[in-house]
Motif scaffolding. Structure first.
Motif, PDB file in Angstrom:
ATOM      1  N   VAL A 678      18.922 -56.114 -20.321  1.00 10.32           N
ATOM      2  CA  VAL A 678      17.765 -55.889 -21.187  1.00 10.32           C
ATOM      3  C   VAL A 678      17.913 -56.580 -22.532  1.00 10.32           C
ATOM      4  N   ASN A 679      16.861 -57.270 -22.943  1.00 15.28           N
ATOM      5  CA  ASN A 679      16.686 -57.739 -24.316  1.00 15.28           C
ATOM      6  C   ASN A 679      15.404 -57.114 -24.843  1.00 15.28           C
ATOM      7  N   PHE A 680      15.292 -57.000 -26.152  1.00 15.46           N
ATOM      8  CA  PHE A 680      14.074 -56.405 -26.698  1.00 15.46           C
ATOM      9  C   PHE A 680      13.889 -56.828 -28.145  1.00 15.46           C
ATOM     10  N   SER A 681      12.693 -56.622 -28.632  1.00 11.32           N
ATOM     11  CA  SER A 681      12.400 -56.839 -30.043  1.00 11.32           C
ATOM     12  C   SER A 681      11.374 -55.808 -30.484  1.00 11.32           C
ATOM     13  N   GLY A 682      11.414 -55.442 -31.784  1.00 10.37           N
ATOM     14  CA  GLY A 682      10.471 -54.474 -32.330  1.00 10.37           C
ATOM     15  C   GLY A 682      10.948 -53.042 -32.180  1.00 10.37           C
ATOM     16  N   LYS A 683      10.090 -52.103 -32.594  1.00  7.42           N
ATOM     17  CA  LYS A 683      10.384 -50.676 -32.508  1.00  7.42           C
ATOM     18  C   LYS A 683       9.157 -49.945 -31.974  1.00  7.42           C
ATOM     19  N   GLY A 684       9.376 -48.770 -31.425  1.00  2.63           N
ATOM     20  CA  GLY A 684       8.257 -47.958 -30.951  1.00  2.63           C
ATOM     21  C   GLY A 684       8.211 -47.911 -29.432  1.00  2.63           C
ATOM     22  N   LYS A 685       7.003 -48.183 -28.867  1.00  2.00           N
ATOM     23  CA  LYS A 685       6.810 -48.135 -27.421  1.00  2.00           C
ATOM     24  C   LYS A 685       6.653 -49.550 -26.861  1.00  2.00           C
TER      25      LYS A 685
END
Length: 708
Positions: A678-685
């Motif tokens: 998993v990679n991701f960016s930002g916050k929240g949903k």
């Protein structure tokens, strides 16, 4: 007699063999010729069509909290360009470019919102006329999700060969929890190949970085292709001991106090008593703009005089050697006492000093004179015995914490020719001066008191894992299995409780909590300016409080150190102690899983008749929360639960699900449980995902989430 037709078969066989020889001979001749006569020429041509060896990047390992929450990870980011020279854009009087440039400029302007449509169009046309091979139409780097979006724009949707769209991949290290334990987690260099810069990123760099592979770029069928020679080995993941919830509690509690008293520096560490695991570590320093941030890991690196918290070690030594008892009376007079040519003072000289006081009360009230006279009486003729007692406890033992810059403790010895031992060294050392300890060492010593005398090294790394499988577990090193006699330990713990609960002498009475029993010791010390002494440029102070809780069965040890407060009277109890109290109460509430009180539910829901609807997530966790809600507060309304809520603990999927609306924790857990990286960016949903819902996938495939 010859069989009919046999002559014909024989003739066909001869013809067949002849044809085969004619066809095969040139092949063998050519092979022979190339191998023995033209070999050097062909080898030279092969080298010309082969580019140099290229390093293949290995994925850097992630850093997690103790319960698997992602604290540091590398995500791909991209720079985007256009090659205006591609053949498709030049055909039919450049019609493909000019037919699409207007719509493309409008799409770019609407998406990035940094320039008008006209500005984008002007730049694109200018670069096209110039024949720019790498026109960067958007200057900033973008996420994978953004790259995927712009590939759907007019012209770009035709593909790289027709549109000239080029993307260059980079990798960015991100910390989903921002400042929380930021300095301890550490950073890497902008050039990821250089590895870690500080913190665990540097201390465990060789484990995290992995081993790069090797590829060869070779010309095949008139085009260059990358051929993998050696596969890269991805780095190992590191599971730290940090508890995100306790870390947030410690950071917010410390920051509130630092702002309130306008202090320059603040440190806070929370250690789990039995395991030695560091659950939280905060390093805050005020910058020139008045903002607080983690600039250096001073909680482990700052060698400073600890002040009165060190008196506990002096008490332990004299009690354990049988040279004093808690009930011994000490004459401290009006708060002034001369040791040689130097005068020692107590903090209450304005009220006439302590006069005659017991040894226990001297610790409760933090009397410098009371402790120093006791130590001088016991060890004045043999000061090295006192120092060696401290060494034997483990107070001079350097720590190896997998973190760079850990400052080794310094407690000077009278027989050390470089130690500048003097007539006042013994009394001053007994009160925490002329020694240097980083806060982490004071914490570990107090943790030994809470841990029934077992002195263990603080632990920052819980385990090393690869592909979700634990490769190595870590346990705290035992420095001293028993720092003192059980009877001594009992006396010391009782005395530390009195620092908080003694109504007459306790210097930390404000630390008393009705929710959790806290025992500890205050420390208030002047900060030396080196050669300038303690008064150079005005007096500045360091205040501290080190404690364990709950007293009856200690689970956590905590130290808070605050330097150079500008508002209020410097006080270890009122300043640092207040932070420890806040941390202790909030951790107690957090770990106890307290049931929500009815009056709070009434307050929350008094404006609505509707029951809360759970969002997408773990069904087991959701049911637990809903089970704690008392139905009568909602007039018998039934609990509602989203149909999208799933049982995460059992969920396996054969194709990519739709993660829209998931929080990072659940999306991460589900993906990794099914073998995805998993990679991701930002916050929240989650608002978008790189792999489409319903797609087949393979173990080890990467998926990128964008959260908002």
């Amino acid at each position: 007699m010859t069989e009919p037709g046999s002559n014909i078969i024989g003739r066909f066989a001869v013809v067949y063999i002849f044809v085969i020889v004619i066809l095969v001979f040139p092949i063998f001749y050519t092979i022979f010729k190339i191998q023995f006569f033209e070999r050097e020429e062909w080898m030279k041509l092969a080298i010309e069509n082969r580019k140099k060896e290229i390093s293949v990047r290995a994925n850097r390992g992630n850093i997690y909290s103790h319960d698997g929450q992602l604290m540091a990870s590398s995500i791909p980011i991209y720079s985007v360009f256009m090659d205006m020279r591609v053949e498709a854009l030049q055909l039919k009087n450049n019609s493909l470019f000019y037919e699409n440039v207007d719509d493309l400029a409008e799409a770019l302007s609407a998406y990035f919102k940094d320039k008008s449509k006209e500005e984008y169009k002007k730049g694109l046309i200018k670069a096209f006329k110039k024949g720019d091979g790498s026109y960067q139409f958007y200057k900033n780097r973008i996420s994978y999700a953004q790259l995927r979006d712009i590939k759907t724009f007019p012209l770009f949707r035709l593909g790289q060969n027709k549109s000239g769209l080029i993307s260059k991949e980079y990798f960015q290290r991100v910390k989903p929890f921002g400042s929380l334990s930021s300095r301890t987690i550490g950073d890497i260099y902008s050039d990821e190949s250089k590895g870690g810069k500080n913190g665990l990123e540097l201390g465990l760099d060789s484990i995290l970085r992995g081993k790069p592979g090797l590829s060869m770029r070779q010309k095949v069928a008139n085009r260059f292709e990358d051929i993998i020679v050696t596969e890269p080995e991805d780095g190992f993941d590191v599971v730290s001991t940090i508890d995100i919830n306790i870390q947030e509690i410690a950071e917010s509690s410390l920051l509130t106090k630092l702002k309130e008293i306008d202090a320059k520096v603040g440190y806070a560490i929370v250690m789990e008593v039995k395991t030695g695991e560091i659950k939280a570590i905060v390093n805050m320093m005020k910058d020139e703009n008045g903002n607080y941030s983690e600039q250096k890991n001073g909680a482990i690196a700052d060698k400073v005089e600890p002040g009165s918290t060190f008196k506990v070690a002096s008490l332990m030594a004299v009690l354990d050697d049988g040279k004093a008892e808690l009930s011994d009376l000490i004459e401290t007079g009006n708060g002034f006492y001369k040791f040689g040519s130097a005068t020692m003072k107590d903090h209450n000289t304005r009220s006439g000093g302590f006069q005659t006081i017991s040894l226990e009360a001297a610790i409760n009230g933090s009397s410098n004179i009371g402790i120093s006279k006791t130590i001088v009486k016991a060890y004045g003729n043999n000061p090295e015995k006192f120092i060696e007692k401290l060494y034997k406890m483990g107070l001079n033992e350097p720590f190896d914490l997998y973190l760079p810059g850990v400052a080794a403790p310094y407690i000077k010895h009278p027989k050390d020719k470089n130690a500048a031992w003097s007539a006042i060294s013994l009394p001053w050392i007994s009160t925490g001066y002329e020694v240097q300890l980083a806060p982490i060492y004071t914490l570990a010593f107090f943790n030994a008191i809470a841990n029934n005398g077992k002195f263990i090294e603080p632990l920052f790394v819980k385990s090393i894992s690869k592909n979700g499988m634990t490769v190595k577990d870590f346990q705290a090193r035992v420095i001293n299995p028993q720092i003192c006699k059980p009877s001594t330990l009992s006396d010391v713990r009782k005395t530390l409780l009195g620092v908080v609960e003694n109504p007459t002498y306790g210097t930390a009475k404000k630390v008393y909590s009705p929710y959790v029993r806290i025992a500890g010791k205050t420390g208030t010390a002047q900060i030396s300016k080196g050669e300038g002494g303690y008064k150079s440029g005005g007096t500045s102070h360091q205040v501290s409080f080190c404690a364990f809780f709950p007293y009856e069965n200690p689970e956590y040890t905590c130290i808070v150190v605050i330097r150079e407060p500008k508002i209020g009277y410097p006080s270890g109890g009122a300043m640092s102690g207040a932070v420890v109290k806040n941390i202790a109460e909030r951790i107690t509430a957090y770990t106890a899983n307290l049931t929500i009180h009815n009056y709070k539910l009434d307050s929350i829901f008094k404006k609505t008749d509707k029951m809360p609807t759970s969002k997408i997530g773990d069904e087991i966790a959701t049911n637990y929360v809903l089970s704690k809600i008392n139905d009568k507060n909602f007039n018998g309304k039934e609990k509602q639960k989203s149909s999208s809520t799933i049982s995460i603990n059992e969920k396996k999927f054969n194709s990519i699900p739709n993660f829209y609306g998931y929080g990072l924790k659940d999306a991460l857990y589900l993906s990794e449980k099914n073998g995805l990286k998993v990679n991701f960016s930002g916050k929240g949903k989650v608002i978008s995902q790189s792999l489409k819902a319903g797609e087949k996938f393979y173990k080890g495939q990467e998926i990128t989430f964008v959260l908002q």
